[in-house]
Design an enzyme around this catalytic site. Structure first.
Site, PDB file in Angstrom:
ATOM      1  CE  LYS A 250      -4.397   1.176   0.183  1.00  0.00           C
ATOM      2  NZ  LYS A 250      -5.594   0.476  -0.343  1.00  0.00           N
TER       3      LYS A 250
ATOM      4  CG  ASP B 227      -7.324   3.462  -0.980  1.00  0.00           C
ATOM      5  OD1 ASP B 227      -7.918   2.383  -0.902  1.00  0.00           O
ATOM      6  OD2 ASP B 227      -7.295   4.280  -0.032  1.00  0.00           O
TER       7      ASP B 227
HETATM    8  P1  NDP Z   1     -12.822   7.899  -3.208  1.00  0.00           P
HETATM    9  O1  NDP Z   1     -11.751   8.877  -2.996  1.00  0.00           O
HETATM   10  O2  NDP Z   1     -13.324   7.640  -4.572  1.00  0.00           O
HETATM   11  O3  NDP Z   1     -14.083   8.244  -2.295  1.00  0.00           O
HETATM   12  C1  NDP Z   1     -13.966   8.345  -0.907  1.00  0.00           C
HETATM   13  C2  NDP Z   1     -15.287   8.807  -0.339  1.00  0.00           C
HETATM   14  O4  NDP Z   1     -15.238   8.715   1.076  1.00  0.00           O
HETATM   15  C3  NDP Z   1     -15.585  10.263  -0.657  1.00  0.00           C
HETATM   16  O5  NDP Z   1     -16.969  10.441  -0.714  1.00  0.00           O
HETATM   17  C4  NDP Z   1     -14.967  10.982   0.537  1.00  0.00           C
HETATM   18  O6  NDP Z   1     -15.538  12.265   0.792  1.00  0.00           O
HETATM   19  C5  NDP Z   1     -15.311  10.040   1.658  1.00  0.00           C
HETATM   20  N1  NDP Z   1     -14.312  10.151   2.723  1.00  0.00           N
HETATM   21  C6  NDP Z   1     -12.958  10.018   2.611  1.00  0.00           C
HETATM   22  N2  NDP Z   1     -12.362  10.229   3.793  1.00  0.00           N
HETATM   23  C7  NDP Z   1     -13.354  10.508   4.661  1.00  0.00           C
HETATM   24  C8  NDP Z   1     -13.386  10.822   6.034  1.00  0.00           C
HETATM   25  N3  NDP Z   1     -12.256  10.882   6.748  1.00  0.00           N
HETATM   26  N4  NDP Z   1     -14.598  11.039   6.603  1.00  0.00           N
HETATM   27  C9  NDP Z   1     -15.740  10.986   5.879  1.00  0.00           C
HETATM   28  N5  NDP Z   1     -15.768  10.696   4.568  1.00  0.00           N
HETATM   29  C10 NDP Z   1     -14.603  10.458   3.983  1.00  0.00           C
HETATM   30  O7  NDP Z   1     -12.273   6.522  -2.544  1.00  0.00           O
HETATM   31  P2  NDP Z   1     -12.775   5.032  -2.775  1.00  0.00           P
HETATM   32  O8  NDP Z   1     -14.230   5.000  -3.034  1.00  0.00           O
HETATM   33  O9  NDP Z   1     -11.851   4.398  -3.735  1.00  0.00           O
HETATM   34  O10 NDP Z   1     -12.441   4.381  -1.350  1.00  0.00           O
HETATM   35  C11 NDP Z   1     -13.384   4.337  -0.285  1.00  0.00           C
HETATM   36  C12 NDP Z   1     -12.987   3.244   0.697  1.00  0.00           C
HETATM   37  O11 NDP Z   1     -12.924   1.986   0.019  1.00  0.00           O
HETATM   38  C13 NDP Z   1     -11.607   3.422   1.346  1.00  0.00           C
HETATM   39  O12 NDP Z   1     -11.644   2.895   2.658  1.00  0.00           O
HETATM   40  C14 NDP Z   1     -10.712   2.537   0.490  1.00  0.00           C
HETATM   41  O13 NDP Z   1      -9.548   2.102   1.162  1.00  0.00           O
HETATM   42  C15 NDP Z   1     -11.655   1.372   0.227  1.00  0.00           C
HETATM   43  N6  NDP Z   1     -11.320   0.535  -0.915  1.00  0.00           N
HETATM   44  C16 NDP Z   1     -11.237   1.068  -2.175  1.00  0.00           C
HETATM   45  C17 NDP Z   1     -10.928   0.252  -3.240  1.00  0.00           C
HETATM   46  C18 NDP Z   1     -10.925   0.755  -4.635  1.00  0.00           C
HETATM   47  O14 NDP Z   1     -10.840  -0.079  -5.552  1.00  0.00           O
HETATM   48  N7  NDP Z   1     -11.044   2.045  -4.898  1.00  0.00           N
HETATM   49  C19 NDP Z   1     -10.615  -1.171  -3.050  1.00  0.00           C
HETATM   50  C20 NDP Z   1     -10.829  -1.648  -1.709  1.00  0.00           C
HETATM   51  C21 NDP Z   1     -11.152  -0.796  -0.685  1.00  0.00           C
HETATM   52  P3  NDP Z   1     -14.777  13.594   0.288  1.00  0.00           P
HETATM   53  O15 NDP Z   1     -15.031  13.648  -1.181  1.00  0.00           O
HETATM   54  O16 NDP Z   1     -15.393  14.700   1.055  1.00  0.00           O
HETATM   55  O17 NDP Z   1     -13.315  13.384   0.620  1.00  0.00           O
END
Ligand code: NDP
Length: 453
Positions: A126, A166
């Site tokens: 990571k 991510d």
């Molecule tokens: P994105 O950046 O596309 O989206 C993240 C979302 O979560 C946004 O809506 C963001 O809001 C919100 N968010 C981020 N940090 C916080 C926080 N501290 N408090 C509240 N809301 C928050 O990321 P992903 O959708 O790719 O990832 C989301 C989760 O899924 C993570 O935990 C990631 O590790 C996990 N994941 C992702 C994978 C992937 O293929 N993308 C694979 C496996 C797991 P804002 O826009 O305001 O920041």
């Protein structure tokens, strides 16, 4: 055996101070593995878990870049190469101001078990940076990505370490990173996944994590002879995972009531239909706007701003059947977990990594709800990344149906591994033990085969 966990955790905390998320992730796995160590003293004498906890390599580097005013900006870059027993390091890059060593070590540690569960030959890693893409222009993001890759390119490669996206790293960032890698190394290889379709990407990769989390929920429901048809669902986040979770819930006949961002959430009593989802995708991926705007466009929705002073998140306090946390770590605290149960939620499929605090996990397991931990439920993303690597090696691309079928089969297989393993180790229905033990065994056996490295 508690003694084993206590001793191990004392060492982990002493050696890795100020890394609470890492301690949390290790503790959960160690508790499950106490069941294995009793049956298999060979893992204990070879210090297999102790070695898995220690990254094979940690890279930490300076990332200087110029903003649009010509001023120098400085961020910190990381790559944790955690374990390569069963394949090249594989895992995403996160760009978010909260990124630090402990958070990336927890994510890399989880990734080792997750990747093992996918059945594909991928080790765990990571990386990322404390850079915040929010509010930056495209050219600023490009200059940052180029500087980041200038250093990272020395350490990665298609047979060594293959990063992906991510939080904060989507198609735009992967494009800039890939372009700079190609330029520096003068080679076109599958060094990153999540690439654009016309330059080596795989169909279904953007959809994979969200689709996978919903397939996993459907498998869990299947053990009770139920389906997602007609089920009401709470989703958090509105990024990549949340968007495609919502799409797959719609495909399978369910209704999504909420999505959020870090400022607040919307509750749409009419449900988020395909047209509204298209609006969210455009709002978040193109306009890079805030979820609040959804409630200004659709009168059936109510927006609630996040209040950090509150002891719970109201998003998790609505009547529903299923929850898909898809934002970030520890977004469901104990009070949220209690609220979910109180409101009738009996399926939790984690799209995010470690979104539930340990006390919440304990409660879900104790109440015997269908709880799919992230390292199993969200493994679809890295699984399709593995399929992207396979297609790159063949220099050939599969159809959408072919990749989606493979994803579906992999999620079924992960579910079966978790289910059967939990049963075998005397904790039927406990997907936490099933995922931790199932993911561990393959890596542990490979490490025993490969000797003291
Ligand atoms: P994105 O950046 O596309 O989206 C993240 C979302 O979560 C946004 O809506 C963001 O809001 C919100 N968010 C981020 N940090 C916080 C926080 N501290 N408090 C509240 N809301 C928050 O990321 P992903 O959708 O790719 O990832 C989301 C989760 O899924 C993570 O935990 C990631 O590790 C996990 N994941 C992702 C994978 C992937 O293929 N993308 C694979 C496996 C797991 P804002 O826009 O305001 O920041």
């Amino acid at each position: 055996m508690n003694e084993y966990v206590n001793e191990l955790m004392a060492q982990v905390k002493a050696k890795n101070q100020a890394e609470p998320e890492f301690h949390q992730a290790v503790q959960e796995v160690a508790e499950s593995l106490a069941l294995v160590m009793e049956k298999h003293p060979e893992y204990r004498s070879a210090k297999v878990l102790e070695r898995i906890i220690e990254p094979e390599r940690v890279l930490l580097f300076r990332v200087p870049w110029l903003d649009d005013q010509g001023d120098v900006q400085l961020n910190r870059g990381f790559r944790i190469e955690m374990n390569s027993a069963i394949g090249p390091y594989k895992g995403g890059l996160r760009f978010h101001p909260s990124v630090n060593l402990g958070i990336l070590k927890f994510l890399a540690f989880e990734q080792v078990f997750k990747n093992s569960l996918t059945t594909l030959p991928m080790g765990g890693g990571k990386g990322g940076s404390d850079f915040d893409p929010k509010g930056k222009s495209d050219t600023e993001v490009m200059r940052f990505c180029q500087s980041f890759m200038t250093e990272l390119s020395r350490h990665i490669g298609p047979n060594t370490d293959v990063p992906a996206g991510d939080i904060g790293v989507g198609g735009r960032e992967i494009g800039f990173l890939f372009g700079q890698y190609k330029r520096i190394r003068n080679e076109f290889t599958g060094v990153l996944t999540g690439k654009g379709l016309n330059w080596g990407g795989s169909l279904i990769r953007p959809e994979a994590t969200g689709y996978g989390a919903v397939y996993f929920a459907a498998e869990m429901l299947g053990t009770r002879k139920e389906t997602l048809e007609g089920k009401t669902c709470l989703v958090s986040g509105s990024g990549n995972v949340a968007q495609f979770t919502t799409e797959k819930v719609l495909d399978l006949g369910g209704k999504v009531l909420t999505v959020s961002d870090s400022s607040g959430y919307i509750y749409d009593e009419a449900g988020i239909d395909r047209e509204k989802l298209k609006y969210i995708m455009n709002l978040k991926n193109v306009k890079r706007g805030r979820i609040k705007e959804y409630a200004e466009k659709y009168s059936t929705a109510v927006y609630t701003a996040l209040d950090p002073a509150m002891e719970f998140n109201p998003l998790w306090d609505h009547k529903a059947d299923c929850a898909f946390p898809s934002a970030t770590q520890n977004e469901i605290n104990l009070k949220d977990a209690e609220n979910l149960l109180k409101n009738g939620v009996y399926v939790v499929s984690e799209g995010a990594n470690m979104p539930t605090v340990p006390e919440g996990v304990e409660l879900f397991v104790e109440k015997k709800i269908l709880y799919g931990p992230g390292k199993a439920a969200n493994a679809g993303g890295v699984a399709v990344s593995g399929l992207e690597m396979a297609q790159n090696s063949m220099r050939y691309g599969w159809t959408r149906e072919e990749v989606d079928n493979r994803l579906h089969m992999i999620m079924k297989s992960i579910h079966k591994t978790c289910w059967d393993t939990a049963d075998k180790y005397g904790t039927p229905g406990n997907y936490v033990n099933g995922a931790n033990i199932g993911g561990f065994l393959k890596v542990a056996d490979a490490m025993l085969d490969q000797g003291g490295v």
